[in-house]
Design an enzyme around this catalytic site. Sequence first.
Site, short mmCIF file in Angstrom:
data_model
loop_
_atom_site.label_atom_id
_atom_site.label_comp_id
_atom_site.label_asym_id
_atom_site.label_seq_id
_atom_site.Cartn_x
_atom_site.Cartn_y
_atom_site.Cartn_z
N ARG A 182 11.77 2.30 3.04
CA ARG A 182 11.56 1.60 4.31
C ARG A 182 12.85 1.55 5.14
NH1 ARG A 182 11.07 -4.51 3.44
NH2 ARG A 182 13.28 -4.13 3.15
N GLU A 225 1.00 -1.06 -11.11
CA GLU A 225 -0.06 -0.63 -10.19
C GLU A 225 0.42 -0.86 -8.75
OE1 GLU A 225 -4.74 -1.42 -10.01
OE2 GLU A 225 -3.59 -2.76 -8.72
N ALA A 257 -9.82 -7.10 2.71
CA ALA A 257 -9.82 -7.32 1.26
C ALA A 257 -9.54 -8.78 0.91
CB ALA A 257 -8.79 -6.42 0.58
#
Length: 221
Positions: free
Chosen positions: A35, A149, A161
């Site tokens: 980033r 993950e 979500a």
Amino acid sequence: SIIRLARGLRDEMQQFLNEYRFGMREVETKLEILRDDFEHQHSHNPIEHLSSRLKSMDSLLEKIQRRGVEPSFDAIRREITDIAGVRVTCSFVSDAYRLFELLIGQDDIGVIAVKDYIAQPKGNGYKSLHAIITVPVFLPRGKVRVPVEVQFRTIAMDFWASLEHKIYYKYDKQVPQELVDELSAAASTASDLDERMERLHRQIRGSENPPPPAPPMREIA
Ligand code: 0O2
């Protein structure tokens, strides 16, 4: 004594979870570096939000028992691949894929599995790009490869979500059909928004220097 036994177990649990905590930190650092370099090179921040979470021992034990497996550290290690989780929320779908490729292309990263729910959304409309990777962590006692993950998604996917997650648990996983339909419609509105934003972003960037293409995708078994 029972106290010594309990302390021993507590220490073992802490050490077990610490490995995952350290792996999570390594992955977060890798993403922060990507980033910051991107921001410096292209004056564009591809990450809106970076978050991470470690599953608690309680939820690991619950998950392992649900699967009918005798609980042990080895069983948890073998069965549960999302003990450490990192979520990367991006403004644009293209940034989500780019970061995914830049992360899994690093030569110390192993790829265990990739699930592309952006290309193939789940039945309820859920979208995100999931990768289970391994990252090396160097400890005084040696090197351990830790599975983490990583979920890549856009702000719109994340918004959807988190609401769906709340509804799912509010109705104890038995969501009424009209809400299921509403959620599905909202997912497609979110996708439309992502497409529009991506188009706008491309138009604005058309006159500027586009970032170089990401390196070719590695072979994934
Ligand atoms: P939390 O609280 O976010 O950690 P698994 O059951 O995890 O072993 P599965 O289902 O094959 O295996 O994994 P998958 O499909 O990659 O999903 C794992 C995670 O993705 C979930 O973790 C959620 O974070 C997210 N996810 C997957 N499907 C959905 C969905 O339909 N809605 C929402 N809101 N999130 C989803 P956890 O552990 O369930 O939850």
